[in-house]
Each structure stands twice: as structure tokens, then as C-alpha cells.
Design an enzyme around this catalytic site. Sequence first.
Site, PDB file in Angstrom:
ATOM      1  CB  THR A 186      -0.880   0.085   1.254  1.00  0.00           C
ATOM      2  OG1 THR A 186      -0.037   0.332   2.374  1.00  0.00           O
ATOM      3  CG2 THR A 186      -1.661  -1.166   1.473  1.00  0.00           C
ATOM      4  CD  GLU A 331      -4.128  -1.977   4.117  1.00  0.00           C
ATOM      5  OE1 GLU A 331      -4.876  -1.643   3.163  1.00  0.00           O
ATOM      6  OE2 GLU A 331      -3.318  -1.188   4.645  1.00  0.00           O
ATOM      7  CE  LYS A 441      -8.849  11.913  16.671  1.00  0.00           C
ATOM      8  NZ  LYS A 441      -7.819  11.736  15.654  1.00  0.00           N
ATOM      9  CD1 TRP A 446     -13.231  12.787  17.296  1.00  0.00           C
ATOM     10  CD2 TRP A 446     -13.521  11.097  15.863  1.00  0.00           C
ATOM     11  NE1 TRP A 446     -12.458  11.752  17.733  1.00  0.00           N
ATOM     12  CE2 TRP A 446     -12.609  10.688  16.872  1.00  0.00           C
ATOM     13  CE3 TRP A 446     -13.839  10.197  14.851  1.00  0.00           C
ATOM     14  CZ2 TRP A 446     -12.032   9.426  16.889  1.00  0.00           C
ATOM     15  CZ3 TRP A 446     -13.259   8.942  14.869  1.00  0.00           C
ATOM     16  CH2 TRP A 446     -12.361   8.557  15.871  1.00  0.00           C
TER      17      TRP A 446
HETATM   18  P1  AMP Z   1      -5.819   1.559  -1.385  1.00  0.00           P
HETATM   19  O1  AMP Z   1      -5.393   0.554  -0.389  1.00  0.00           O
HETATM   20  O2  AMP Z   1      -4.684   2.282  -2.032  1.00  0.00           O
HETATM   21  O3  AMP Z   1      -6.778   0.983  -2.366  1.00  0.00           O
HETATM   22  O4  AMP Z   1      -6.606   2.711  -0.617  1.00  0.00           O
HETATM   23  C1  AMP Z   1      -7.671   2.396   0.228  1.00  0.00           C
HETATM   24  C2  AMP Z   1      -8.298   3.664   0.730  1.00  0.00           C
HETATM   25  O5  AMP Z   1      -8.878   4.396  -0.347  1.00  0.00           O
HETATM   26  C3  AMP Z   1      -9.449   3.419   1.690  1.00  0.00           C
HETATM   27  O6  AMP Z   1      -9.009   3.182   3.002  1.00  0.00           O
HETATM   28  C4  AMP Z   1     -10.228   4.721   1.555  1.00  0.00           C
HETATM   29  O7  AMP Z   1      -9.682   5.745   2.348  1.00  0.00           O
HETATM   30  C5  AMP Z   1     -10.044   5.063   0.090  1.00  0.00           C
HETATM   31  N1  AMP Z   1     -11.212   4.592  -0.666  1.00  0.00           N
HETATM   32  C6  AMP Z   1     -11.367   3.437  -1.333  1.00  0.00           C
HETATM   33  N2  AMP Z   1     -12.577   3.373  -1.928  1.00  0.00           N
HETATM   34  C7  AMP Z   1     -13.217   4.521  -1.613  1.00  0.00           C
HETATM   35  C8  AMP Z   1     -14.506   5.058  -1.908  1.00  0.00           C
HETATM   36  N3  AMP Z   1     -15.375   4.415  -2.669  1.00  0.00           N
HETATM   37  N4  AMP Z   1     -14.811   6.265  -1.388  1.00  0.00           N
HETATM   38  C9  AMP Z   1     -13.925   6.944  -0.627  1.00  0.00           C
HETATM   39  N5  AMP Z   1     -12.701   6.499  -0.328  1.00  0.00           N
HETATM   40  C10 AMP Z   1     -12.344   5.296  -0.802  1.00  0.00           C
END
Ligand code: AMP
Length: 544
Positions: A186, A331, A441, A446
Site C-alpha cells: 500500500t 488490506e 478532534k 470529531w
Molecule cells: P488503497 O489501499 O490504495 O486501495 O486505498 C484504500 C483507501 O482508499 C481506503 O481506506 C479509503 O480511504 C479510500 N477509498 C477506497 N474506496 C473509496 C470510496 N469508494 N470512497 C472513498 N474512499 C475510498
Amino acid sequence: MLHGLMMDAPLSIHSLIEHAAKFHGKTEIVSRSVEGPIHRYTYEDSHARVGKLANALRRLGVAPGDRIATLAWNGYRHFELYYAISGMGAVCHTINPRLFHDQIAYIVNHAGDRLIFLDLTFVALLEPLQDELPGVEGYVVMTDREHMPETNLKGAISYEELIEGESDQFAWPDLDERAAASLCYTSGTTGNPRGALFTHRSTVLHSFAIALPEIFSLSTRSVMMPAVPMFHVNAWGLPYACPMTGAKLVLPGPRYDGEAVHELMETEAVNTCAGVPTVWGMLLEYLRKSGKALSHKPSVVIGGAAPPLSMIKGFEEEYGCNVYHAWGMTEMSPVGTCGKLPPSMDDLSKDERYAVKIKQGRAIYGVEMKIVDGDGNALPHDGKAFGELLVRGPWVISAYFEDEESTAAAFDGGWFHTGDVSTIDEDGFMQIVDRSKDVIKSGGEWISSITIENTAMGHPGVTEAAVIGIHHPKWDERPLLVVVPAGDQPPAPADLIEYLSASVPKWWLPDDVVFVEELPHTATGKVSKKQLRERLESHRLPTA
Ligand code: AMP
């Protein structure tokens, strides 16, 4: 306990392509190649080449558990690597070429990659980096002899040369379903990238789940185009779920621009596709400018980031598509939720339906979710209370790969902390309101920075907006609104606050507004709140 009497057949990645070759042998995989032309062949052809590749890998001494890396677009050779590497018991490590170069060096060394398979596009990226990758024994360029460039990459050979002369029969080993199959890092905005190490079992279970009608609805009638890269969480698992269901696969190669994506959608009769808002934004822009249509009215799944409502409306109202919002993360293999509306919502008005569609969706079978406050107490599912989103399930990682520090920070009592802050409503629809490190915060409560940003961006004088927490002696933190103005004359701060007060609670209103020429962005195009906080560290709020 009375044990059931069922076979304990291990779930394996190889079984997916074997099944496709046997029962959907004539179904096509169509790829836009890096060399240019469109390449097409069948699952049967692919399976034979997967066998050749596995034999070549064995000849090179690849052993079970070895990490073999790819740096490649969505194409048939990359697909073959997925199956040959994992099928022989090694681990397919997909590298994201969009990472910073020092991050690429970090992950190749951290993963202990022995070989790197790369598309022609990335020869120039790896040549200057190879001295920093002492563990890599050799490089295979994913092309044929004819297109092989001059390169100083160690032991460089073309893919076609590597596999020619090999038998297409390979004695596929019986693997433990818990054996590692693929590895994906990631791109955290802080610290080093962290590795998610998927198993055969997690991959096959995730494929069953995402193929269901409530998610991608895959079958022999599907023509699926993953417009999400195979180097980003295995293209959301679609290269596994399509062979499982006999869906035709359309791989867009190196081109994600509107014209190229549209061309493939039309010529291949794509009826379902998946990608991030940036890709769909480029397609919409192209369609509007060119006046072209989407003749096959595909289902468009949008995830990876939140799409603007105007994008969902654009595809549905102008092009007759059905749009579904999905959420997930590396993850989680990655799919966690999907936003298809149940029949109980059939009678909702158009606007009410859009209000549901913009949410990230409901947990798919296999994923458990809960939201908790700062002390770990579970919060109600009322669509209002928001807290950190925790998940667990058979395709959620149980630890990061060889990274105790990140693991210790992310897991608690068998739950994984997603780092997303969200609400869950009475119908189970989850909506992200922030990242946990960005939420403000204030006095123990929040405030959602994303909500204020999205509202501020509706003001005509605002091009881009970001909200960060600034230290406050009484409230701990208070919001600061940072704005890139739309014209030469920035709007009056009081005017912006007045505008926000129509939509957000009074105590959420920013204590101050700052105007900047541009906001810092990360490698993946998101606003870097970390850099912004550093830049404005010494900012004093008028209320402090
Ligand atoms: P990645 O592991 O690079 O795919 O990133 C995952 C993160 O992308 C998640 O924890 C979210 O913060 C963001 N994310 C994924 N899908 C969405 C969605 N549909 N809307 C908003 N944020 C998203």
C-alpha cells in the site's frame, strides 16, 4: 463435536485458470498491448502459455515461496504471470510504478524479489535503479525478440524468448490453501509502504464473493473491463473472478485516456467495468466532447476514491449506464462494500436514490464491519454517529508482511483498523466521512474535514479546498480552511463561512480561512494533508 464428512479440497489459484480452460476455453482475453496492436486469445491459449511460463520459471530455479515481481500494465502476459507464479507456489509481487523511486527500491528489497518482469514502458525506470536492487538476479522484458530494446538491465531477456521451447504441460503442485500467493504494497502517505500478503484461500474466496450479483454480477454473459491496474490490489481481484465465472476479460494495457477506453468498450462490447473516479472522469469528458455514446450501456463500478455525484448522474442520465459505488482497500483484497440498492428502495425518488448511491455501500458477504469512537466503544448504525471503521473477514490481512510496527498499530482484538472514519445507516449503508488521521478532534468531538471540504468546493469562488486541524489551547484542535481561489480575487472569508453555515453544524465552522496558490498532492493525486499541516504548523488561529 460431530465432524462433517466432506472433502478438504484446498482452494487454489491454479484451479481458476484450469477451470476456465476446460469449460470456457473459447472465451477471449483481449488486451491493448504495450507494443500497440490489440492482442486476442482464449482462456485455453492462455492456460497453455501459463504452463510454458511455469516451466521457464522452474528452469530459472524459482522455488515455492520465492517472490517474483511484476512492473506491468493490464495485459495478457501480466495475466499469465499471475497464474504461473502463484500456481507453482511462488509469490507474485505486483509493483506500482507510480510510487516514488525510493519507495520502489524499498519494496523490491523488502519483498526480497528474485526476478522482475517488466513492460517495455518501465525499462527506463528500472535501469538507473538496478544498482539499488542487489537481490534481483535478473530482468525479463515483457515483449518479443523483435521489440526487445537495448538495455543494461542485468541478464535482460525477452518474455517470448524465455518461454519459447518450453512444454505447455506443467505438474502443478498441490499447495496448502494458506500458502502465500501474491503480495501488494500500500502506498501510505506516511512512512514506508506496507505489504499485504494474500493466500490462495483468500484470493479464491474473494473471487466467489465479488462475482455475486450484488457486486460485479459476473457470468459467461459478462464482458468485463478492469480499468483499474493489475498493479493496484490485483485489479480488484477481477483477473481471478473472470476465469472463475467464464467472463470475457478486456485489458486496457497502458492507455487509460477516454478515447482508448471508449474504443475498447465499443469494439469488445464491454457490458461491465470497474475503475477509479479519475479514469471515469476522463471517459466522461471524452464522451461529452466527441458526442459519442456507450452503445452497450455498461454497468460502471466506481471505487478507490469517492466519485462526485455529478459523475454518477452523468453516466446514468446522459449515457444510460448503471453506476455502483464500491469501497475497499489493499488490506481487504480489496472489496469490502458495494452500493447496489435493494428492492425495498425501488420506490425512492430519484434524489433519494442518489443520496444512497453516493454512499460507499453495504458490506458484502464475508466482510464484517463496525464503527467505534476514540475509546473503542461501538457506535450506533444510525447514519449520523461516525467513528473509525473496523473490519474482519477471510480476505482481510491478519498482519503486514514482515512489519511488526505497522502490524501492532493496525490490529486490535481480531479487528483491522481501516483508518477510515465513517457512518453506517439503519439499512447498513456505510459512508466515509474522513481518514482517522485527518478528522479534527475538537473538545473530544470529531469534525469531518471531508464534509467541510466538499461543501466549500460548491462555492463558485473555490477551485480546491482542504481542511486541517490546528492546535487550539481550549479545544485541542479547530478547523482551518485552506482554499485555492477560482479567480484573481479570492472570496471574502466571512462569505465562505456564511456559505458553509447553511450545510454544516455551527461548531464545525472553520476558525480561519487561508488562501494559497496550490495545495500539495501525493503520488496518487490526493491532497497531502501531512505536507499541508507541516506548511501551516506555525499558523495561529484568531480564536486561540
Ligand atoms: P488503497 O489501499 O490504495 O486501495 O486505498 C484504500 C483507501 O482508499 C481506503 O481506506 C479509503 O480511504 C479510500 N477509498 C477506497 N474506496 C473509496 C470510496 N469508494 N470512497 C472513498 N474512499 C475510498
